[in-house]
Design a protein around this motif. Sequence first.
Motif, PDB file in Angstrom:
ATOM      1  N   VAL A  53      -2.483  17.320  50.636  1.00 48.59           N
ATOM      2  CA  VAL A  53      -2.898  16.481  51.767  1.00 48.59           C
ATOM      3  C   VAL A  53      -2.773  15.005  51.361  1.00 48.59           C
ATOM      4  O   VAL A  53      -3.275  14.616  50.312  1.00 48.59           O
ATOM      5  CB  VAL A  53      -4.363  16.811  52.147  1.00 48.59           C
ATOM      6  CG1 VAL A  53      -4.845  15.885  53.263  1.00 48.59           C
ATOM      7  CG2 VAL A  53      -4.495  18.268  52.551  1.00 48.59           C
ATOM      8  N   GLY A  54      -2.102  14.206  52.203  1.00 53.49           N
ATOM      9  CA  GLY A  54      -1.852  12.805  51.825  1.00 53.49           C
ATOM     10  C   GLY A  54      -0.891  12.771  50.653  1.00 53.49           C
ATOM     11  O   GLY A  54      -1.086  12.042  49.678  1.00 53.49           O
ATOM     12  N   CYS A  55       0.183  13.556  50.777  1.00 52.81           N
ATOM     13  CA  CYS A  55       1.085  13.783  49.628  1.00 52.81           C
ATOM     14  C   CYS A  55       1.915  12.566  49.287  1.00 52.81           C
ATOM     15  O   CYS A  55       2.558  12.521  48.239  1.00 52.81           O
ATOM     16  CB  CYS A  55       1.997  14.962  49.920  1.00 52.81           C
ATOM     17  SG  CYS A  55       3.151  14.639  51.277  1.00 52.81           S
TER      18      CYS A  55
ATOM     19  N   ASP B 109       1.206  14.115  55.482  1.00 51.81           N
ATOM     20  CA  ASP B 109       0.812  12.702  55.360  1.00 51.81           C
ATOM     21  C   ASP B 109       0.972  12.066  56.740  1.00 51.81           C
ATOM     22  O   ASP B 109       1.918  12.385  57.464  1.00 51.81           O
ATOM     23  CB  ASP B 109       1.723  11.981  54.348  1.00 51.81           C
ATOM     24  CG  ASP B 109       1.090  10.691  53.826  1.00 51.81           C
ATOM     25  OD1 ASP B 109       0.655  10.670  52.657  1.00 51.81           O
ATOM     26  OD2 ASP B 109       1.007   9.716  54.603  1.00 51.81           O
ATOM     27  N   PRO B 110       0.069  11.140  57.113  1.00 56.08           N
ATOM     28  CA  PRO B 110       0.214  10.491  58.423  1.00 56.08           C
ATOM     29  C   PRO B 110       1.355   9.484  58.482  1.00 56.08           C
ATOM     30  O   PRO B 110       1.771   9.084  59.572  1.00 56.08           O
ATOM     31  CB  PRO B 110      -1.128   9.784  58.645  1.00 56.08           C
ATOM     32  CG  PRO B 110      -1.863   9.823  57.367  1.00 56.08           C
ATOM     33  CD  PRO B 110      -1.175  10.757  56.429  1.00 56.08           C
ATOM     34  N   ALA B 111       1.882   9.033  57.341  1.00 61.73           N
ATOM     35  CA  ALA B 111       2.928   8.007  57.341  1.00 61.73           C
ATOM     36  C   ALA B 111       4.313   8.667  57.419  1.00 61.73           C
ATOM     37  O   ALA B 111       4.770   9.299  56.459  1.00 61.73           O
ATOM     38  CB  ALA B 111       2.806   7.148  56.085  1.00 61.73           C
ATOM     39  N   ALA B 112       4.976   8.493  58.573  1.00 62.30           N
ATOM     40  CA  ALA B 112       6.226   9.217  58.842  1.00 62.30           C
ATOM     41  C   ALA B 112       7.340   8.871  57.857  1.00 62.30           C
ATOM     42  O   ALA B 112       8.062   9.749  57.384  1.00 62.30           O
ATOM     43  CB  ALA B 112       6.686   8.921  60.265  1.00 62.30           C
ATOM     44  N   THR B 113       7.468   7.598  57.505  1.00 65.22           N
ATOM     45  CA  THR B 113       8.591   7.209  56.629  1.00 65.22           C
ATOM     46  C   THR B 113       8.383   7.766  55.218  1.00 65.22           C
ATOM     47  O   THR B 113       9.345   8.070  54.512  1.00 65.22           O
ATOM     48  CB  THR B 113       8.728   5.675  56.543  1.00 65.22           C
ATOM     49  OG1 THR B 113       7.521   5.139  56.043  1.00 65.22           O
ATOM     50  CG2 THR B 113       9.051   5.059  57.875  1.00 65.22           C
ATOM     51  N   VAL B 114       7.124   7.885  54.844  1.00 67.65           N
ATOM     52  CA  VAL B 114       6.789   8.419  53.533  1.00 67.65           C
ATOM     53  C   VAL B 114       7.175   9.909  53.474  1.00 67.65           C
ATOM     54  O   VAL B 114       7.735  10.404  52.485  1.00 67.65           O
ATOM     55  CB  VAL B 114       5.270   8.181  53.302  1.00 67.65           C
ATOM     56  CG1 VAL B 114       4.698   9.064  52.247  1.00 67.65           C
ATOM     57  CG2 VAL B 114       5.008   6.713  53.000  1.00 67.65           C
ATOM     58  N   ILE B 115       6.896  10.602  54.570  1.00 68.85           N
ATOM     59  CA  ILE B 115       7.256  12.031  54.662  1.00 68.85           C
ATOM     60  C   ILE B 115       8.783  12.187  54.644  1.00 68.85           C
ATOM     61  O   ILE B 115       9.313  13.089  53.989  1.00 68.85           O
ATOM     62  CB  ILE B 115       6.620  12.647  55.938  1.00 68.85           C
ATOM     63  CG1 ILE B 115       5.129  12.897  55.699  1.00 68.85           C
ATOM     64  CG2 ILE B 115       7.311  13.926  56.382  1.00 68.85           C
ATOM     65  CD1 ILE B 115       4.794  13.977  54.669  1.00 68.85           C
TER      66      ILE B 115
ATOM     67  N   HIS C 238      -8.562   6.052  51.019  1.00 65.50           N
ATOM     68  CA  HIS C 238      -7.806   5.427  52.115  1.00 65.50           C
ATOM     69  C   HIS C 238      -8.261   5.933  53.483  1.00 65.50           C
ATOM     70  O   HIS C 238      -7.764   5.472  54.508  1.00 65.50           O
ATOM     71  CB  HIS C 238      -6.311   5.689  51.947  1.00 65.50           C
ATOM     72  CG  HIS C 238      -5.750   5.010  50.742  1.00 65.50           C
ATOM     73  ND1 HIS C 238      -5.605   3.636  50.667  1.00 65.50           N
ATOM     74  CD2 HIS C 238      -5.347   5.500  49.545  1.00 65.50           C
ATOM     75  CE1 HIS C 238      -5.119   3.313  49.477  1.00 65.50           C
ATOM     76  NE2 HIS C 238      -4.956   4.429  48.778  1.00 65.50           N
ATOM     77  N   VAL C 239      -9.171   6.907  53.481  1.00 68.39           N
ATOM     78  CA  VAL C 239      -9.723   7.425  54.743  1.00 68.39           C
ATOM     79  C   VAL C 239     -10.994   6.618  55.023  1.00 68.39           C
ATOM     80  O   VAL C 239     -11.758   6.342  54.099  1.00 68.39           O
ATOM     81  CB  VAL C 239     -10.061   8.929  54.592  1.00 68.39           C
ATOM     82  CG1 VAL C 239     -10.752   9.466  55.831  1.00 68.39           C
ATOM     83  CG2 VAL C 239      -8.800   9.735  54.274  1.00 68.39           C
ATOM     84  N   GLU C 240     -11.213   6.277  56.272  1.00 67.15           N
ATOM     85  CA  GLU C 240     -12.444   5.521  56.600  1.00 67.15           C
ATOM     86  C   GLU C 240     -13.669   6.348  56.238  1.00 67.15           C
ATOM     87  O   GLU C 240     -13.702   7.538  56.555  1.00 67.15           O
ATOM     88  CB  GLU C 240     -12.496   5.295  58.110  1.00 67.15           C
ATOM     89  CG  GLU C 240     -11.767   4.074  58.566  1.00 67.15           C
ATOM     90  CD  GLU C 240     -12.015   3.865  60.050  1.00 67.15           C
ATOM     91  OE1 GLU C 240     -13.178   3.907  60.464  1.00 67.15           O
ATOM     92  OE2 GLU C 240     -11.021   3.702  60.749  1.00 67.15           O
TER      93      GLU C 240
ATOM     94  N   GLY D 196      -3.939  11.503  61.860  1.00 68.54           N
ATOM     95  CA  GLY D 196      -5.291  11.171  61.379  1.00 68.54           C
ATOM     96  C   GLY D 196      -5.821  12.262  60.480  1.00 68.54           C
ATOM     97  O   GLY D 196      -5.110  12.757  59.611  1.00 68.54           O
ATOM     98  N   THR D 197      -7.056  12.677  60.738  1.00 62.11           N
ATOM     99  CA  THR D 197      -7.633  13.700  59.861  1.00 62.11           C
ATOM    100  C   THR D 197      -7.409  15.118  60.386  1.00 62.11           C
ATOM    101  O   THR D 197      -8.006  16.071  59.881  1.00 62.11           O
ATOM    102  CB  THR D 197      -9.146  13.469  59.649  1.00 62.11           C
ATOM    103  OG1 THR D 197      -9.722  13.139  60.889  1.00 62.11           O
ATOM    104  CG2 THR D 197      -9.406  12.364  58.655  1.00 62.11           C
ATOM    105  N   SER D 198      -6.553  15.264  61.402  1.00 60.31           N
ATOM    106  CA  SER D 198      -6.314  16.629  61.874  1.00 60.31           C
ATOM    107  C   SER D 198      -5.023  17.171  61.234  1.00 60.31           C
ATOM    108  O   SER D 198      -3.991  16.503  61.250  1.00 60.31           O
ATOM    109  CB  SER D 198      -6.254  16.567  63.395  1.00 60.31           C
ATOM    110  OG  SER D 198      -5.342  17.454  63.881  1.00 60.31           O
TER     111      SER D 198
END
Length: 234
Positions: free
Chosen positions: A60-62, A85-91, A129-131, A108-110
Amino acid sequence: MEEFDQFKDTYSEKITEAIAFSGQSHDFYIRIKVNHLLNTIKRKLADQSSKQKTVRFLDVGCGHGLIHRYLKDHATFDIDIYGIDPAATVIDFAKEQNPDFTYKINEGTSFPYEDNSFDIAHATCVMHHVEPAAWDDFLKEMKRVVRPGGQIFIYEHNPYNPVTRHLVNNCELDENAVLISARNLARRMKSTGLLRVKTEYIIFFPFNLQIFRVFEKALTRIPLGAQYVSYAVV
Ligand SMILES: C[S@@+](CC[C@H](N)C(=O)[O-])C[C@H]1O[C@@H](n2cnc3c(N)ncnc32)[C@H](O)[C@@H]1O
């Protein structure tokens, strides 16, 4: 745009800059963590009476999936690796590097997986990095996607280690980071319903000699390692 999208091409560079003062490469820290993770998983598998089939592992958050190749190559059991991961370019970057693993974007967190889909869910340096207001929901999602009897592993920076604090204060990636203490994390894991929550402190000596890893095994309860892992059973 997700915060980490802006670091698509510079993520490793930013980490390398921030940890340069320790005299070790990012690979050095990856190896310590993945070896620790693999040893703990192996011990747990040996405790289980039924023979484990292929381990389904969710990262999660790879991020860029930097641990995945080492993890696959050094596992002494069969492992299928999934990263979100929520960041598309990172994925996109992770997919290009590791076409044989499965990557998805999460909102997000889902998490984009059904209940009980994995044997293990793992997150390294993600919760800071999560609120904070979303920390409990994040843990609930980690628990939801792992089958009963499966494992959760969370590696985090130790806010009580002065070197770690220096690193976080000087790393552009960590501009908005809020560090979580091991005690706070363990309490939240327990109240999420996770079982047998344990914490071990890791990385006391940034030296690349095996003897230091042996010393570190004797220090896991001393709350001064640069990082810690909290792990639990679902
Ligand atoms: C410091 S990076 C760590 C990446 C990777 N785990 C590693 O150790 O190399 C933190 C990652 O967490 C991701 N992230 C932030 N909030 C998240 C959330 N709510 N769920 C999953 N990942 C998240 C970021 O997009 C980023 O890729």
